[in-house]
Design a protein around this motif. Structure first.
Motif, PDB file in Angstrom:
ATOM      1  N   ARG A 132       0.630  -1.231   0.076  1.00  0.00           N
ATOM      2  CA  ARG A 132       0.029  -0.052   0.004  1.00  0.00           C
ATOM      3  C   ARG A 132       0.952   1.393  -0.022  1.00  0.00           C
ATOM      4  N   GLY A 133       1.866   1.196   0.693  1.00  0.00           N
ATOM      5  CA  GLY A 133       2.897   2.473   0.729  1.00  0.00           C
ATOM      6  C   GLY A 133       3.656   2.528  -0.316  1.00  0.00           C
ATOM      7  N   TRP A 134       3.778   1.438  -0.940  1.00  0.00           N
ATOM      8  CA  TRP A 134       4.893   1.633  -2.405  1.00  0.00           C
ATOM      9  C   TRP A 134       3.843   2.165  -3.323  1.00  0.00           C
ATOM     10  N   ALA A 135       2.578   1.633  -3.370  1.00  0.00           N
ATOM     11  CA  ALA A 135       1.521   1.959  -4.469  1.00  0.00           C
ATOM     12  C   ALA A 135       1.349   3.483  -4.149  1.00  0.00           C
ATOM     13  N   LEU A 136       1.314   3.867  -3.097  1.00  0.00           N
ATOM     14  CA  LEU A 136       1.096   5.595  -3.079  1.00  0.00           C
ATOM     15  C   LEU A 136       2.124   6.224  -3.469  1.00  0.00           C
ATOM     16  N   LEU A 137       3.561   5.793  -3.155  1.00  0.00           N
ATOM     17  CA  LEU A 137       4.681   6.528  -3.590  1.00  0.00           C
ATOM     18  C   LEU A 137       4.906   6.449  -5.144  1.00  0.00           C
ATOM     19  N   GLU A 138       4.162   5.458  -5.774  1.00  0.00           N
ATOM     20  CA  GLU A 138       4.229   5.267  -7.255  1.00  0.00           C
ATOM     21  C   GLU A 138       3.468   6.447  -7.830  1.00  0.00           C
ATOM     22  N   ASP A 145       8.350  13.024  -9.653  1.00  0.00           N
ATOM     23  CA  ASP A 145       9.305  13.981  -9.258  1.00  0.00           C
ATOM     24  C   ASP A 145       8.907  15.291  -9.647  1.00  0.00           C
ATOM     25  N   PRO A 146       9.417  16.392  -9.030  1.00  0.00           N
ATOM     26  CA  PRO A 146       8.737  17.795  -9.171  1.00  0.00           C
ATOM     27  C   PRO A 146       9.526  18.041 -10.734  1.00  0.00           C
ATOM     28  N   GLU A 147      10.670  17.871 -10.864  1.00  0.00           N
ATOM     29  CA  GLU A 147      11.505  18.332 -12.069  1.00  0.00           C
ATOM     30  C   GLU A 147      11.163  17.507 -13.448  1.00  0.00           C
ATOM     31  N   ILE A 148      10.977  16.221 -13.012  1.00  0.00           N
ATOM     32  CA  ILE A 148      10.897  15.334 -14.072  1.00  0.00           C
ATOM     33  C   ILE A 148       9.656  14.697 -13.956  1.00  0.00           C
ATOM     34  N   PRO A 149       8.266  15.034 -14.281  1.00  0.00           N
ATOM     35  CA  PRO A 149       7.077  14.483 -13.667  1.00  0.00           C
ATOM     36  C   PRO A 149       6.772  13.281 -14.153  1.00  0.00           C
ATOM     37  N   VAL A 150       7.311  12.856 -15.271  1.00  0.00           N
ATOM     38  CA  VAL A 150       6.985  11.512 -15.772  1.00  0.00           C
ATOM     39  C   VAL A 150       7.702  10.173 -14.988  1.00  0.00           C
ATOM     40  N   LEU A 151       8.470  10.747 -14.146  1.00  0.00           N
ATOM     41  CA  LEU A 151       9.017   9.546 -13.098  1.00  0.00           C
ATOM     42  C   LEU A 151       8.403   9.815 -11.802  1.00  0.00           C
ATOM     43  N   SER A 152       8.117   8.779 -11.446  1.00  0.00           N
ATOM     44  CA  SER A 152       7.517   8.570  -9.929  1.00  0.00           C
ATOM     45  C   SER A 152       8.981   8.464  -8.958  1.00  0.00           C
ATOM     46  N   VAL A 153       8.715   8.818  -7.691  1.00  0.00           N
ATOM     47  CA  VAL A 153       9.968   8.652  -6.949  1.00  0.00           C
ATOM     48  C   VAL A 153      10.629   7.312  -6.675  1.00  0.00           C
ATOM     49  N   VAL A 154       9.527   6.291  -6.940  1.00  0.00           N
ATOM     50  CA  VAL A 154       9.828   4.942  -7.023  1.00  0.00           C
ATOM     51  C   VAL A 154      10.802   4.747  -8.446  1.00  0.00           C
ATOM     52  N   ASP A 155      10.221   5.140  -9.652  1.00  0.00           N
ATOM     53  CA  ASP A 155      10.984   5.071 -10.716  1.00  0.00           C
ATOM     54  C   ASP A 155      12.405   5.709 -10.418  1.00  0.00           C
ATOM     55  N   LEU A 156      12.460   6.776  -9.581  1.00  0.00           N
ATOM     56  CA  LEU A 156      13.697   7.626  -9.562  1.00  0.00           C
ATOM     57  C   LEU A 156      14.693   6.587  -8.724  1.00  0.00           C
ATOM     58  N   GLY A 157      14.130   5.859  -7.901  1.00  0.00           N
ATOM     59  CA  GLY A 157      15.195   4.867  -7.295  1.00  0.00           C
ATOM     60  C   GLY A 157      15.517   5.493  -5.822  1.00  0.00           C
ATOM     61  N   ILE A 158      14.820   6.389  -5.440  1.00  0.00           N
ATOM     62  CA  ILE A 158      15.262   7.307  -4.124  1.00  0.00           C
ATOM     63  C   ILE A 158      14.530   6.644  -2.987  1.00  0.00           C
ATOM     64  N   TRP A 174      20.029   2.942 -10.053  1.00  0.00           N
ATOM     65  CA  TRP A 174      18.803   2.724  -9.273  1.00  0.00           C
ATOM     66  C   TRP A 174      17.586   3.074 -10.122  1.00  0.00           C
ATOM     67  N   LEU A 175      17.480   3.713 -11.185  1.00  0.00           N
ATOM     68  CA  LEU A 175      16.492   4.075 -12.136  1.00  0.00           C
ATOM     69  C   LEU A 175      15.762   2.842 -12.527  1.00  0.00           C
ATOM     70  N   SER A 176      14.573   2.859 -12.446  1.00  0.00           N
ATOM     71  CA  SER A 176      13.844   1.441 -12.835  1.00  0.00           C
ATOM     72  C   SER A 176      13.682   1.453 -14.427  1.00  0.00           C
ATOM     73  N   ASP A 177      13.433   0.320 -14.797  1.00  0.00           N
ATOM     74  CA  ASP A 177      13.606   0.016 -16.328  1.00  0.00           C
ATOM     75  C   ASP A 177      12.235   0.908 -16.912  1.00  0.00           C
ATOM     76  N   LYS A 178      11.154   0.895 -16.187  1.00  0.00           N
ATOM     77  CA  LYS A 178      10.286   1.682 -16.631  1.00  0.00           C
ATOM     78  C   LYS A 178      10.473   3.125 -16.428  1.00  0.00           C
ATOM     79  N   GLY A 179      11.241   3.384 -15.595  1.00  0.00           N
ATOM     80  CA  GLY A 179      11.553   4.977 -15.605  1.00  0.00           C
ATOM     81  C   GLY A 179      12.354   5.366 -16.826  1.00  0.00           C
ATOM     82  N   ARG A 180      13.272   4.391 -17.222  1.00  0.00           N
ATOM     83  CA  ARG A 180      14.169   4.707 -18.231  1.00  0.00           C
ATOM     84  C   ARG A 180      13.292   4.805 -19.646  1.00  0.00           C
TER      85      ARG A 180
END
Lengths: 228, 162
Positions: B8-14, B18-31, B90-96
């Protein structure tokens, strides 16, 4: 365990003061790309300084803002080279290379040996940021040193003017790296045993630091205790 | 603690961009290093690793993460962990893929110190040509450099190997 105030302060203050100097180029750099590059480098240095000032603050019971904005010039321990006015672009790039080489060595050592987790974390991050900074400064030193008569003259002048301010950052490894970079730029490194200042470790600074701090600290001192 | 509740927590973070690159979630960004819930599922602790030392987006991200989780938890604790340092590995494949679709060339290859010659983008994110050249080593945010495609002539951002 490193003693934060004695060992980390020169590093933290060096990053902070050089960051402020670089920020003075904003809107004044020779090209738009350079404006952006110097802004990015200044921002990285500021982040690195903050990370260390937090650790020092925790050890000494003050905040990072108090350390940055409410200390007097003689309480700063940044290497003198960081506080020198920017001069021309050649001077700024030669200084950047000299400091980048120093920082590369310091960050590597801290990442490998620091017992404090935050210090190690700052250093691990900074190693990679520093690599990009150094790539930038060294490529400019080569380009200007091995460039036109005018750019070469400016780079030679810059190197000579900076040389008496290497005292706190130079060791054998530093000389070797600087020598290699200047040789690639077809320049000759001044003598290793030439006289140098190193008074910042005792809190003695050039007159320039006071003016820099007057600007950097003015907002915080006009509104003490204010937060965003 | 079960996988279902942690998810549930991970889904919310998905859903936190990212405020600068909004197509990436913080999870995609690997942080996001860890998401840990209390047994009763009412409080959550998130551990984040910032991208760049001075990145102004970091504080915005921490605030956004807190806000997103407060919708589902009574207590939210957002912590930072600096070591090991964040890396573009740590960037996800989806993020790339998303970066590429957004016009930003993703980092090429893995991060290997000392990172002196970190190379450049594999191809132009617009036309796919591999004929590209660097315009500037620093870009509009700490993570990017500016490159140009010599086939379609378009400049584009490249997320640097870090």
């Amino acid at each position: 365990m490193v003693s934060a105030t004695s060992e980390l302060l020169p590093l933290a203050d060096g990053c902070l003061i050089l960051s402020h100097r670089l920020s003075e180029w904003m809107s004044n750099a020779p090209t738009m790309e350079e404006d952006i590059a110097l802004g990015n480098i200044a921002l990285d240095l500021l982040g690195q300084a903050r990370g260390l000032l937090q650790v020092i603050g925790d050890e000494t019971g003050v905040t990072e803002d108090e350390l940055a904005y409410f200390r007097e010039p003689q309480e700063f321990r940044n290497p003198l080279i960081c506080e020198l006015p920017n001069g021309d672009f050649a001077f700024t790039m030669a200084r950047q290379l000299f400091v980048d080489i120093w920082l590369a060595h310091v960050w590597s050592e801290l990442a490998a040996t620091a017992s404090d987790e935050q210090v190690r974390g700052v250093a691990e991050k900074a190693i990679k940021e520093n690599a990009y900074h150094r790539r930038h400064s060294s490529s400019w030193v080569v380009r200007l040193g091995d460039g036109t008569d005018e750019s070469r003259r400016r780079m030679e002048t810059a190197t000579e003017a900076l040389w008496p301010y290497r005292g706190e950052i130079a060791d054998d490894r530093w000389y070797d790296a600087v020598d290699a970079a200047l040789t690639e730029a077809t320049l000759t490194m001044p003598p290793r045993d030439a006289w140098t200042q190193r008074s910042s470790l005792d809190g003695w600074h050039t007159e320039h630091l006071g003016y820099l701090l007057a600007e950097m600290q003015s907002l915080a001192r006009a509104h003490p205790g204010a937060t965003w | 603690m079960t996988r279902t509740t942690e998810a549930r927590g991970w889904a919310l973070l998905e859903a936190v961009p990212d405020p600068e690159i909004p197509v990436l979630s913080v999870v995609d960004l690997g942080i996001v290093r860890a998401v840990e819930e209390s047994d009763d599922g009412r409080s959550v602790q998130v551990t984040l690793t910032p991208t760049y030392s001075g990145c102004p987006a970091t504080e915005v991200i921490m605030r956004d993460v807190r806000t997103a989780l407060q919708a589902s938890y009574d207590t939210v604790d957002v912590r930072t962990q600096l070591s090991p340092a964040w890396t573009t590995d740590w960037l996800s494949d989806k993020g790339r893929e998303r970066l590429h679709g957004f016009g930003i060339a993703p980092p090429s290859g893995r991060t290997t110190l000392p990172l002196i010659d970190a190379g450049g983008p594999a191809s132009c994110p617009r036309c796919g040509s591999s004929k590209v050249e660097e315009l500037a080593g620093f870009g509009s945010t700490p993570c990017k450099a500016l490159w140009r495609c010599t086939t379609c002539r378009e400049p584009f951002d490249y997320m640097k190997v870090h």
